[in-house]
Design a protein around this motif. Structure first.
Motif, PDB file in Angstrom:
ATOM      1  N   THR A  15      -8.933  32.538   6.985  1.00  0.00           N
ATOM      2  CA  THR A  15     -10.038  33.462   7.237  1.00  0.00           C
ATOM      3  C   THR A  15     -10.843  33.775   5.977  1.00  0.00           C
ATOM      4  N   THR A  16     -10.197  33.731   4.806  1.00  0.00           N
ATOM      5  CA  THR A  16     -10.896  34.047   3.560  1.00  0.00           C
ATOM      6  C   THR A  16     -11.986  33.022   3.255  1.00  0.00           C
ATOM      7  N   SER A  17     -11.629  31.753   3.334  1.00  0.00           N
ATOM      8  CA  SER A  17     -12.594  30.689   3.041  1.00  0.00           C
ATOM      9  C   SER A  17     -13.350  30.229   4.279  1.00  0.00           C
ATOM     10  N   GLN A  18     -12.966  30.743   5.471  1.00  0.00           N
ATOM     11  CA  GLN A  18     -13.555  30.326   6.740  1.00  0.00           C
ATOM     12  C   GLN A  18     -13.519  28.796   6.874  1.00  0.00           C
ATOM     13  N   THR A  19     -12.322  28.270   6.682  1.00  0.00           N
ATOM     14  CA  THR A  19     -12.136  26.820   6.671  1.00  0.00           C
ATOM     15  C   THR A  19     -10.839  26.453   7.375  1.00  0.00           C
ATOM     16  N   TYR A  20     -10.900  25.378   8.136  1.00  0.00           N
ATOM     17  CA  TYR A  20      -9.700  24.794   8.747  1.00  0.00           C
ATOM     18  C   TYR A  20      -9.129  23.755   7.785  1.00  0.00           C
ATOM     19  N   TYR A  21      -7.796  23.719   7.650  1.00  0.00           N
ATOM     20  CA  TYR A  21      -7.136  22.791   6.732  1.00  0.00           C
ATOM     21  C   TYR A  21      -6.056  21.983   7.457  1.00  0.00           C
ATOM     22  N   ALA A  22      -5.870  20.751   6.996  1.00  0.00           N
ATOM     23  CA  ALA A  22      -4.741  19.923   7.445  1.00  0.00           C
ATOM     24  C   ALA A  22      -4.395  18.961   6.322  1.00  0.00           C
ATOM     25  N   ASN A  23      -3.110  18.759   6.082  1.00  0.00           N
ATOM     26  CA  ASN A  23      -2.620  17.811   5.080  1.00  0.00           C
ATOM     27  C   ASN A  23      -1.762  16.771   5.797  1.00  0.00           C
ATOM     28  N   ILE A  24      -2.105  15.504   5.632  1.00  0.00           N
ATOM     29  CA  ILE A  24      -1.402  14.443   6.348  1.00  0.00           C
ATOM     30  C   ILE A  24      -1.002  13.348   5.381  1.00  0.00           C
ATOM     31  N   LEU A  25       0.211  12.850   5.533  1.00  0.00           N
ATOM     32  CA  LEU A  25       0.673  11.721   4.742  1.00  0.00           C
ATOM     33  C   LEU A  25       0.107  10.445   5.364  1.00  0.00           C
ATOM     34  N   LEU A  26      -0.759   9.747   4.615  1.00  0.00           N
ATOM     35  CA  LEU A  26      -1.452   8.583   5.141  1.00  0.00           C
ATOM     36  C   LEU A  26      -1.251   7.377   4.232  1.00  0.00           C
ATOM     37  N   ALA A  86       0.852  -1.195   0.000  1.00  0.00           N
ATOM     38  CA  ALA A  86       0.000   0.000   0.000  1.00  0.00           C
ATOM     39  C   ALA A  86       0.886   1.243   0.000  1.00  0.00           C
ATOM     40  N   ASP A  87       0.447   2.258  -0.706  1.00  0.00           N
ATOM     41  CA  ASP A  87       1.260   3.464  -0.855  1.00  0.00           C
ATOM     42  C   ASP A  87       0.864   4.510   0.184  1.00  0.00           C
ATOM     43  N   TYR A  88       1.722   5.493   0.322  1.00  0.00           N
ATOM     44  CA  TYR A  88       1.425   6.669   1.131  1.00  0.00           C
ATOM     45  C   TYR A  88       1.073   7.821   0.198  1.00  0.00           C
ATOM     46  N   ASN A  89       0.065   8.588   0.585  1.00  0.00           N
ATOM     47  CA  ASN A  89      -0.286   9.775  -0.192  1.00  0.00           C
ATOM     48  C   ASN A  89      -0.780  10.862   0.741  1.00  0.00           C
ATOM     49  N   PHE A  90      -0.683  12.103   0.283  1.00  0.00           N
ATOM     50  CA  PHE A  90      -1.167  13.217   1.085  1.00  0.00           C
ATOM     51  C   PHE A  90      -2.686  13.273   1.013  1.00  0.00           C
ATOM     52  N   VAL A  91      -3.319  13.280   2.177  1.00  0.00           N
ATOM     53  CA  VAL A  91      -4.770  13.421   2.262  1.00  0.00           C
ATOM     54  C   VAL A  91      -5.058  14.808   2.820  1.00  0.00           C
TER      55      VAL A  91
END
Length: 438
Positions: A349-360, A314-319
């Motif tokens: 603040t522009t998009s009023q969104t929380y973001y996170a990028n994780i290698l899974l 199985a590979d790792y990819n950014f989610v």
């Protein structure tokens, strides 16, 4: 229920969140875990990913072993950017608060407490991310004292790579339990009541020599310790409404098992050399309770497009995770996909969104968003210890939510210097009948 059946059910019933394409990011941020983590958190070096520990029969619950049982622990993990290691493991007995006890190795382990030749290592095959997959079989039949334990995995230079919590228990007490549900205007809770039956335990004062620990799902911050019963009966200790937890909502899903077609909750799949990037649908606070089968934060490693075992193929990819909300302070992504430790999210603040990028690693991941009720900046594990995490503003709280509650009875007779575990039970809020009815 098999994973494939769960997924088919979810495809038909999961909410359709609005879609948003998250900006591409090549910054590889790896959270480094330190030994200052509180209580029963997993401790690992920063280049180790996809950690799993469970007993031989149950991969979806906290690892618990009956004392004297011919059982063992299965530990697996991937290590990036390192040469092949020769590993060994050892055990560390801990008190009820997960600090090391005063017991010597010879007092709790009937062998040399440094075991080799029980590990397997496999190089990743045909993946964009190179890693080494390790699996260790840790036999526990040499343990002769019940209690909290850390399984420590080290290399040939005695460098510690992992510390993993588990428990060894004796069935010397009976545990009757009851969950009651309360619904307030904007929230809901689940409250535990207990009756501890101890006729088999020779104790001079059970009310002071026994104490209880309860935690919800696999959330270390929910660990609650109770030392004083509500009242005492002959051979019984009664604890009425002694621990109250946020009911929360069912966990969300991220499915990156395929790199050819969009899985559950996936908006798009893109390849930017050298990684695949999986963009999830944008999450938001749900309007109400939604029922579906979940793993309560656990992940299942699987790859749909390969013909080799997922453990090493199985590979790792950014989610890319996104949670749309007004600014409610610090928000964390949490689940086994973050090694059961909160991963901070960035607020735009522009998009009023929380973001996170994780290698899974490819698989089916259940997760939740957690808000930290703290005005201080939270950037390290020690900062996080001072907060009171909540899911009320990120997931909502509903009384009918399915949660697992782990109940442990500790026993320290007068004069002893360590805590034994003389009772253990898992109570599921939907599937376990209330047997404490008095």
């Amino acid at each position: 229920m098999k994973v494939t059946i769960i997924c088919e059910y979810l495809r038909k019933n999961f909410f359709n969140y609005s879609h948003i394409l998250i900006s591409f990011c090549l910054i590889f941020i790896v959270q480094s875990f330190s030994h200052t983590q509180p209580n029963s958190y997993i401790k690992a070096t920063s280049n180790i990913h996809t950690i799993s520990i469970h007993n031989s029969t149950d991969s979806l619950n906290f690892p618990a072993i009956a004392l004297g049982a011919d059982d063992y622990l299965i530990v697996s993990f991937d290590e990036m950017e390192h040469d092949l290691r020769t590993l060994h493991y050892s055990f560390r007995h801990c008190n009820a608060n997960w600090t090391p006890s005063d017991l010597l190795d010879i007092e709790f382990f009937d062998d040399i407490n440094k075991v080799y030749d029980n590990d397997e290592a496999q190089l990743s095959f045909n993946t964009t991310t190179d890693y080494i997959h390790y699996q260790i079989i840790a036999h526990t039949n040499g343990i002769k004292v019940s209690g909290n334990y850390y399984l420590t995995i080290s290399d040939e230079n005695d460098t510690e790579l992992l510390q993993l919590p588990f428990i060894v228990y004796e069935s010397l007490t009976g545990i009757q339990s009851r969950i009651t549900r309360q619904k307030q205007q904007y929230s809901a809770t689940q409250t535990i009541s207990l009756c501890i039956l101890h006729p088999m335990l020779h104790t001079s004062n059970a009310a002071t020599e026994l104490k209880i620990a309860i935690w919800q799902n696999n959330y270390p911050w929910t660990l609650t310790t109770i030392e004083n019963p509500t009242f005492v009966r002959p051979n019984e200790l009664v604890y009425n409404n002694i621990a109250t937890f946020e009911a929360g909502n069912e966990h969300r899903w991220a499915d990156n098992r395929s790199l050819r077609y969009n899985g559950l909750n996936v908006s798009s799949i893109d390849f930017f050399d050298p990684y695949y990037h999986i963009t999830l649908n944008t999450d938001a606070l749900t309007i109400g309770y939604y029922f579906h089968e979940d793993f309560n934060g656990i992940q299942y490693i699987e790859a749909r497009d390969i013909h080799y075992p997922a453990q090493y193929a199985a590979d790792y990819n950014f989610v890319h995770f996104a949670f749309r909300s007004q600014n409610i302070g610090q928000v964390f992504l949490f689940g086994e996909l973050t090694e059961m430790f909160p991963h901070p999210m960035h607020y735009d603040t522009t998009s009023q969104t929380y973001y996170a990028n994780i290698l899974l690693k490819q698989g089916l991941h259940s997760y939740t968003y957690v808000q930290a009720n703290s005005e201080q900046s939270i950037t390290t594990p020690s900062d996080y210890e001072q907060t009171v995490p909540s899911v009320a503003l990120t997931e909502g709280c509903f009384p009918e939510t399915e949660n697992d509650y782990y109940i442990v009875v500790y026993y320290r007779p007068m004069g002893d210097t360590s805590d034994r575990i003389v009772g253990y039970k898992k109570h599921n809020s939907k599937k376990t009948l209330n047997d404490f009815i008095r």
